[in-house]
Design a protein around this motif. Sequence first.
Motif, PDB file in Angstrom:
ATOM      1  N   LEU A   4       0.826  -1.192   0.000  1.00  0.00           N
ATOM      2  CA  LEU A   4       0.000   0.000   0.000  1.00  0.00           C
ATOM      3  C   LEU A   4       0.865   1.248   0.000  1.00  0.00           C
ATOM      4  O   LEU A   4       1.927   1.293   0.627  1.00  0.00           O
ATOM      5  N   GLN A   5       0.419   2.278  -0.689  1.00  0.00           N
ATOM      6  CA  GLN A   5       1.129   3.552  -0.701  1.00  0.00           C
ATOM      7  C   GLN A   5       0.901   4.276   0.611  1.00  0.00           C
ATOM      8  O   GLN A   5      -0.159   4.183   1.233  1.00  0.00           O
ATOM      9  N   SER A   6       1.904   5.049   1.027  1.00  0.00           N
ATOM     10  CA  SER A   6       1.797   5.747   2.302  1.00  0.00           C
ATOM     11  C   SER A   6       0.899   6.966   2.226  1.00  0.00           C
ATOM     12  O   SER A   6       0.335   7.396   3.236  1.00  0.00           O
ATOM     13  N   HIS A   7       0.740   7.550   1.041  1.00  0.00           N
ATOM     14  CA  HIS A   7      -0.049   8.774   0.933  1.00  0.00           C
ATOM     15  C   HIS A   7      -1.489   8.478   0.528  1.00  0.00           C
ATOM     16  O   HIS A   7      -1.795   7.427  -0.035  1.00  0.00           O
ATOM     17  N   SER A   8      -2.357   9.421   0.847  1.00  0.00           N
ATOM     18  CA  SER A   8      -3.751   9.349   0.439  1.00  0.00           C
ATOM     19  C   SER A   8      -3.864   9.794  -1.015  1.00  0.00           C
ATOM     20  O   SER A   8      -3.534  10.935  -1.342  1.00  0.00           O
ATOM     21  N   ARG A   9      -4.343   8.918  -1.875  1.00  0.00           N
ATOM     22  CA  ARG A   9      -4.418   9.226  -3.298  1.00  0.00           C
ATOM     23  C   ARG A   9      -5.404  10.371  -3.550  1.00  0.00           C
ATOM     24  O   ARG A   9      -5.126  11.279  -4.353  1.00  0.00           O
ATOM     25  N   PHE A  10      -6.539  10.349  -2.874  1.00  0.00           N
ATOM     26  CA  PHE A  10      -7.525  11.408  -3.084  1.00  0.00           C
ATOM     27  C   PHE A  10      -7.002  12.751  -2.581  1.00  0.00           C
ATOM     28  O   PHE A  10      -7.218  13.784  -3.217  1.00  0.00           O
ATOM     29  N   LEU A  11      -6.307  12.739  -1.448  1.00  0.00           N
ATOM     30  CA  LEU A  11      -5.744  13.985  -0.919  1.00  0.00           C
ATOM     31  C   LEU A  11      -4.691  14.552  -1.863  1.00  0.00           C
ATOM     32  O   LEU A  11      -4.663  15.763  -2.119  1.00  0.00           O
ATOM     33  N   LEU A  12      -3.835  13.693  -2.410  1.00  0.00           N
ATOM     34  CA  LEU A  12      -2.822  14.169  -3.342  1.00  0.00           C
ATOM     35  C   LEU A  12      -3.460  14.733  -4.610  1.00  0.00           C
ATOM     36  O   LEU A  12      -3.054  15.807  -5.089  1.00  0.00           O
ATOM     37  N   ASP A  13      -4.450  14.045  -5.161  1.00  0.00           N
ATOM     38  CA  ASP A  13      -5.132  14.544  -6.366  1.00  0.00           C
ATOM     39  C   ASP A  13      -5.828  15.877  -6.087  1.00  0.00           C
ATOM     40  O   ASP A  13      -5.843  16.776  -6.941  1.00  0.00           O
ATOM     41  N   THR A  14      -6.395  16.023  -4.892  1.00  0.00           N
ATOM     42  CA  THR A  14      -7.061  17.276  -4.534  1.00  0.00           C
ATOM     43  C   THR A  14      -6.058  18.425  -4.441  1.00  0.00           C
ATOM     44  O   THR A  14      -6.324  19.534  -4.916  1.00  0.00           O
ATOM     45  N   LEU A  15      -4.906  18.162  -3.841  1.00  0.00           N
ATOM     46  CA  LEU A  15      -3.884  19.199  -3.721  1.00  0.00           C
ATOM     47  C   LEU A  15      -3.345  19.606  -5.094  1.00  0.00           C
ATOM     48  O   LEU A  15      -3.175  20.799  -5.374  1.00  0.00           O
ATOM     49  N   LEU A  16      -3.092  18.628  -5.962  1.00  0.00           N
ATOM     50  CA  LEU A  16      -2.581  18.940  -7.298  1.00  0.00           C
ATOM     51  C   LEU A  16      -3.615  19.709  -8.115  1.00  0.00           C
ATOM     52  O   LEU A  16      -3.269  20.674  -8.815  1.00  0.00           O
ATOM     53  N   ASN A  17      -4.868  19.304  -8.036  1.00  0.00           N
ATOM     54  CA  ASN A  17      -5.922  19.999  -8.770  1.00  0.00           C
ATOM     55  C   ASN A  17      -6.112  21.412  -8.245  1.00  0.00           C
ATOM     56  O   ASN A  17      -6.330  22.354  -9.031  1.00  0.00           O
ATOM     57  N   ARG A  18      -6.019  21.583  -6.949  1.00  0.00           N
ATOM     58  CA  ARG A  18      -6.154  22.919  -6.373  1.00  0.00           C
ATOM     59  C   ARG A  18      -5.014  23.821  -6.806  1.00  0.00           C
ATOM     60  O   ARG A  18      -5.203  25.009  -7.097  1.00  0.00           O
ATOM     61  N   LEU A  19      -3.829  23.270  -6.867  1.00  0.00           N
ATOM     62  CA  LEU A  19      -2.663  24.056  -7.254  1.00  0.00           C
ATOM     63  C   LEU A  19      -2.747  24.487  -8.722  1.00  0.00           C
ATOM     64  O   LEU A  19      -2.335  25.605  -9.076  1.00  0.00           O
ATOM     65  N   GLN A  20      -3.279  23.641  -9.576  1.00  0.00           N
ATOM     66  CA  GLN A  20      -3.390  23.957 -10.996  1.00  0.00           C
ATOM     67  C   GLN A  20      -4.486  24.985 -11.280  1.00  0.00           C
ATOM     68  O   GLN A  20      -4.421  25.698 -12.277  1.00  0.00           O
ATOM     69  N   ASN A  21      -5.497  25.062 -10.413  1.00  0.00           N
ATOM     70  CA  ASN A  21      -6.632  25.960 -10.632  1.00  0.00           C
ATOM     71  C   ASN A  21      -6.745  27.011  -9.530  1.00  0.00           C
ATOM     72  O   ASN A  21      -7.842  27.451  -9.192  1.00  0.00           O
ATOM     73  N   ILE A  22      -5.606  27.392  -8.989  1.00  0.00           N
ATOM     74  CA  ILE A  22      -5.623  28.294  -7.842  1.00  0.00           C
ATOM     75  C   ILE A  22      -6.133  29.685  -8.202  1.00  0.00           C
ATOM     76  O   ILE A  22      -6.716  30.389  -7.375  1.00  0.00           O
ATOM     77  N   GLU A  23      -5.936  30.114  -9.435  1.00  0.00           N
ATOM     78  CA  GLU A  23      -6.372  31.454  -9.847  1.00  0.00           C
ATOM     79  C   GLU A  23      -7.881  31.547 -10.044  1.00  0.00           C
ATOM     80  O   GLU A  23      -8.428  32.652 -10.125  1.00  0.00           O
TER      81      GLU A  23
END
Length: 323
Positions: A4-23
């Motif tokens: 199992l991966q140590s990170h939360s997949r949904f949390l990582l996807d949410t952070l990346l999506n937020r960073l790309q659409n921050i404006e």
Amino acid sequence: MILLQSHSRFLLDTLLNRLQNIEKAVEADYHWAEFDDVRYHIQVTMKNPHILLLSVSLPTPPQETVFLGGLPSGAIEAIKAAYGAVVQILDPPRDGFNLTLKLNLSKLPPDEEYKHALLVKIASVREVVLGAPLRGILKKLTSRTVASNTDGLVALVHRPNESFFLIPQAEKVTVIFPMRFKDSIDIVLATSFLQEFVEARRMAGLNTAPPCLWSPTPPLELKEAPAEALSANAGFVTFVIFPRHVEGKKLDRTVCSLSTFHAYVSYHVKCSEGFMHTRMRRRVESLIEALDRAKPGMENAKNASQSRSFKRLSLKEARANSN
């Protein structure tokens, strides 16, 4: 087997999506839960689109496990060391959560590779927090010392009202997992899986892996543990960690593997159960087909239908036949 991966997949996807659409300054309010009853909440407002609030609710600790301020020992120090100035710990946390972090997206490093690595680390907040006391004990193992404030038996929470145990020593750390499952089928599959897990350790290619033992009764190392903590219906798994298992980058992998061990076993038990159900359905379908072929008269009816021929009648012949 799948780790199992140590990170939360949904949390990582949410952070990346937020960073790309921050404006775009869009509000966000997400609730979700993951294995071992760890719950998350993310909130972003239009007023401060660069500020993200991340709240985490941890499993309810049993009586033998000690939480300081609602968090495991060393969790605050581990968060500060992992995230630096990018993350701020809010005190008190939001209602219903053990921890609330204030993430300033504008302070993320400009280097894309380092930024992504930091976001993965933030998405691994579960391991950072719950694995903090385990990491502290294993770090002492690299210097072959034992912390002065560490008792002979250390209980760490990993599931709701359930804990696993550590016995720290200067030359080794013994880790014991009481394995519990609710479903009777899961108990049988888990017991078989863990016995095979121990046998696999004896293979030539796994000589350097930590020694692993399974027993249906509590090991002697748990004689000081409370009786309610020893009610394991799938036995007890023991790992012995030596300094070579926590050297350099091996420490992170060891902490992650031990922190998610019960979830790892549960995942493979459910996969095995699903595989057996699929095989059983296929077997039943093949038996039904065999029974259909064995019905009396089925072959004769098939041959008769194949030997029939049809003759087109003229209009005069059809009227004569009807009369």
